[in-house]
Write a protein that holds these residues in place. Structure first.
Motif, short mmCIF file in Angstrom:
data_model
loop_
_atom_site.label_atom_id
_atom_site.label_comp_id
_atom_site.label_asym_id
_atom_site.label_seq_id
_atom_site.Cartn_x
_atom_site.Cartn_y
_atom_site.Cartn_z
N MET A 148 0.84 -1.20 0.00
CA MET A 148 0.00 0.00 0.00
C MET A 148 0.88 1.26 0.00
O MET A 148 0.62 2.20 -0.74
CB MET A 148 -0.92 0.02 1.21
CG MET A 148 -1.87 1.20 1.22
SD MET A 148 -2.75 1.39 2.76
CE MET A 148 -1.63 2.48 3.61
N ARG A 149 1.91 1.27 0.83
CA ARG A 149 2.81 2.42 0.86
C ARG A 149 3.52 2.59 -0.49
O ARG A 149 3.71 3.70 -0.97
CB ARG A 149 3.82 2.28 2.00
CG ARG A 149 3.15 2.45 3.36
CD ARG A 149 4.15 2.48 4.48
NE ARG A 149 4.76 1.20 4.76
CZ ARG A 149 4.21 0.23 5.49
NH1 ARG A 149 3.02 0.41 6.01
NH2 ARG A 149 4.84 -0.89 5.71
N ASP A 150 3.91 1.46 -1.11
CA ASP A 150 4.55 1.51 -2.42
C ASP A 150 3.59 2.08 -3.47
O ASP A 150 3.99 2.88 -4.32
CB ASP A 150 5.02 0.12 -2.85
CG ASP A 150 6.13 -0.43 -1.97
OD1 ASP A 150 6.78 0.36 -1.24
OD2 ASP A 150 6.35 -1.66 -2.00
N PHE A 151 2.34 1.68 -3.43
CA PHE A 151 1.32 2.19 -4.35
C PHE A 151 1.17 3.70 -4.19
O PHE A 151 1.13 4.44 -5.16
CB PHE A 151 -0.02 1.48 -4.10
CG PHE A 151 -1.15 2.01 -4.94
CD1 PHE A 151 -1.34 1.56 -6.24
CD2 PHE A 151 -2.02 2.96 -4.43
CE1 PHE A 151 -2.39 2.05 -7.02
CE2 PHE A 151 -3.07 3.46 -5.19
CZ PHE A 151 -3.25 3.00 -6.49
N ASN A 152 1.08 4.15 -2.93
CA ASN A 152 0.95 5.59 -2.67
C ASN A 152 2.15 6.36 -3.21
O ASN A 152 1.99 7.44 -3.78
CB ASN A 152 0.78 5.86 -1.18
CG ASN A 152 -0.57 5.41 -0.66
OD1 ASN A 152 -1.52 5.22 -1.42
ND2 ASN A 152 -0.66 5.23 0.64
N GLU A 153 3.33 5.81 -3.05
CA GLU A 153 4.54 6.48 -3.55
C GLU A 153 4.53 6.54 -5.08
O GLU A 153 4.87 7.57 -5.67
CB GLU A 153 5.79 5.76 -3.05
CG GLU A 153 7.07 6.46 -3.39
CD GLU A 153 7.17 7.89 -2.85
OE1 GLU A 153 7.77 8.74 -3.55
OE2 GLU A 153 6.65 8.16 -1.76
N ARG A 154 4.14 5.45 -5.74
CA ARG A 154 4.05 5.45 -7.21
C ARG A 154 3.04 6.49 -7.68
O ARG A 154 3.28 7.20 -8.65
CB ARG A 154 3.64 4.07 -7.73
CG ARG A 154 4.71 3.03 -7.67
CD ARG A 154 4.34 1.75 -8.41
NE ARG A 154 3.06 1.18 -8.04
CZ ARG A 154 2.88 0.27 -7.08
NH1 ARG A 154 3.91 -0.15 -6.36
NH2 ARG A 154 1.68 -0.21 -6.83
N ARG A 155 1.93 6.60 -6.98
CA ARG A 155 0.90 7.57 -7.35
C ARG A 155 1.41 9.00 -7.17
O ARG A 155 1.15 9.86 -8.01
CB ARG A 155 -0.36 7.32 -6.53
CG ARG A 155 -1.56 8.05 -7.06
CD ARG A 155 -2.83 7.56 -6.47
NE ARG A 155 -2.81 7.76 -5.03
CZ ARG A 155 -3.78 7.38 -4.21
NH1 ARG A 155 -4.83 6.76 -4.69
NH2 ARG A 155 -3.70 7.59 -2.92
N LYS A 156 2.14 9.26 -6.09
CA LYS A 156 2.71 10.60 -5.87
C LYS A 156 3.69 10.96 -6.99
O LYS A 156 3.67 12.07 -7.50
CB LYS A 156 3.45 10.65 -4.53
CG LYS A 156 2.59 10.84 -3.35
CD LYS A 156 3.47 10.95 -2.12
CE LYS A 156 2.71 10.67 -0.87
NZ LYS A 156 3.58 10.65 0.32
N ARG A 157 4.55 10.00 -7.36
CA ARG A 157 5.52 10.26 -8.43
C ARG A 157 4.81 10.54 -9.75
O ARG A 157 5.20 11.44 -10.49
CB ARG A 157 6.47 9.08 -8.60
CG ARG A 157 7.62 9.13 -7.62
CD ARG A 157 8.69 8.12 -7.98
NE ARG A 157 8.91 7.31 -6.80
CZ ARG A 157 8.86 6.00 -6.74
NH1 ARG A 157 8.64 5.28 -7.81
NH2 ARG A 157 9.06 5.37 -5.61
N ALA A 158 3.77 9.78 -10.05
CA ALA A 158 3.01 9.99 -11.29
C ALA A 158 2.34 11.36 -11.29
O ALA A 158 2.33 12.05 -12.31
CB ALA A 158 1.98 8.88 -11.47
N ASP A 159 1.79 11.76 -10.14
CA ASP A 159 1.16 13.09 -10.04
C ASP A 159 2.18 14.20 -10.27
O ASP A 159 1.91 15.17 -10.97
CB ASP A 159 0.50 13.28 -8.69
CG ASP A 159 -0.79 12.48 -8.53
OD1 ASP A 159 -1.30 11.96 -9.55
OD2 ASP A 159 -1.27 12.35 -7.39
N ARG A 160 3.37 14.06 -9.69
CA ARG A 160 4.42 15.06 -9.87
C ARG A 160 4.85 15.13 -11.33
O ARG A 160 5.07 16.21 -11.87
CB ARG A 160 5.63 14.74 -8.98
CG ARG A 160 5.44 15.20 -7.57
CD ARG A 160 6.73 15.02 -6.78
NE ARG A 160 6.39 14.22 -5.60
CZ ARG A 160 7.02 13.14 -5.20
NH1 ARG A 160 8.07 12.69 -5.83
NH2 ARG A 160 6.61 12.49 -4.13
#
Length: 111
Positions: free
Chosen positions: A95-107
């Motif tokens: 879940m934490r990995d998913f959130n990090e991937r989503r943050k990177r994609a948003d940036r």
């Protein structure tokens, strides 16, 4: 000043509203449309009622209110998915990995 006035909560539930059928429908759809879903019971706080967080195999997650831990357990049993108490086991790394991937994609989308 109106900033410090307290509002009465209409439902008596923390967060302003109790769980409803739409919450359970959303959770059911999440389980049906994803693989490897596990449920995590999040205890009631001063801000929200008891919630259940569903986390898929890839870390995608959703959270909705439920009317207590027993309802969450019955839901998981009905859907034939494992259920854990988040206060005992914590959240899975995926879940934490998913959130990090989503943050990177948003940036990256922002420029």
């Amino acid at each position: 000043m109106a900033w410090f006035r307290r509002r009465k909560q209409s439902s008596g539930a923390p967060g302003g509203r109790p769980a409803n059928r739409a919450d359970l429908d959303h959770l059911e759809e999440f389980v049906r449309s994803r693989r490897g879903v596990e449920a995590f019971i999040e205890p009631r706080t001063t801000v929200t009622e008891t919630t259940v967080m569903l986390i898929a195999f890839d870390g995608e997650w959703t959270r909705r209110r439920v009317d207590g831990p027993d309802i969450a357990r019955r839901f998981a049993h009905k859907m034939a998915i494992p259920i854990y108490d988040v206060a005992l086991v914590g959240y899975p790394q995926r879940m934490r990995d998913f959130n990090e991937r989503r943050k990177r994609a948003d940036r990256a989308d922002r420029g």
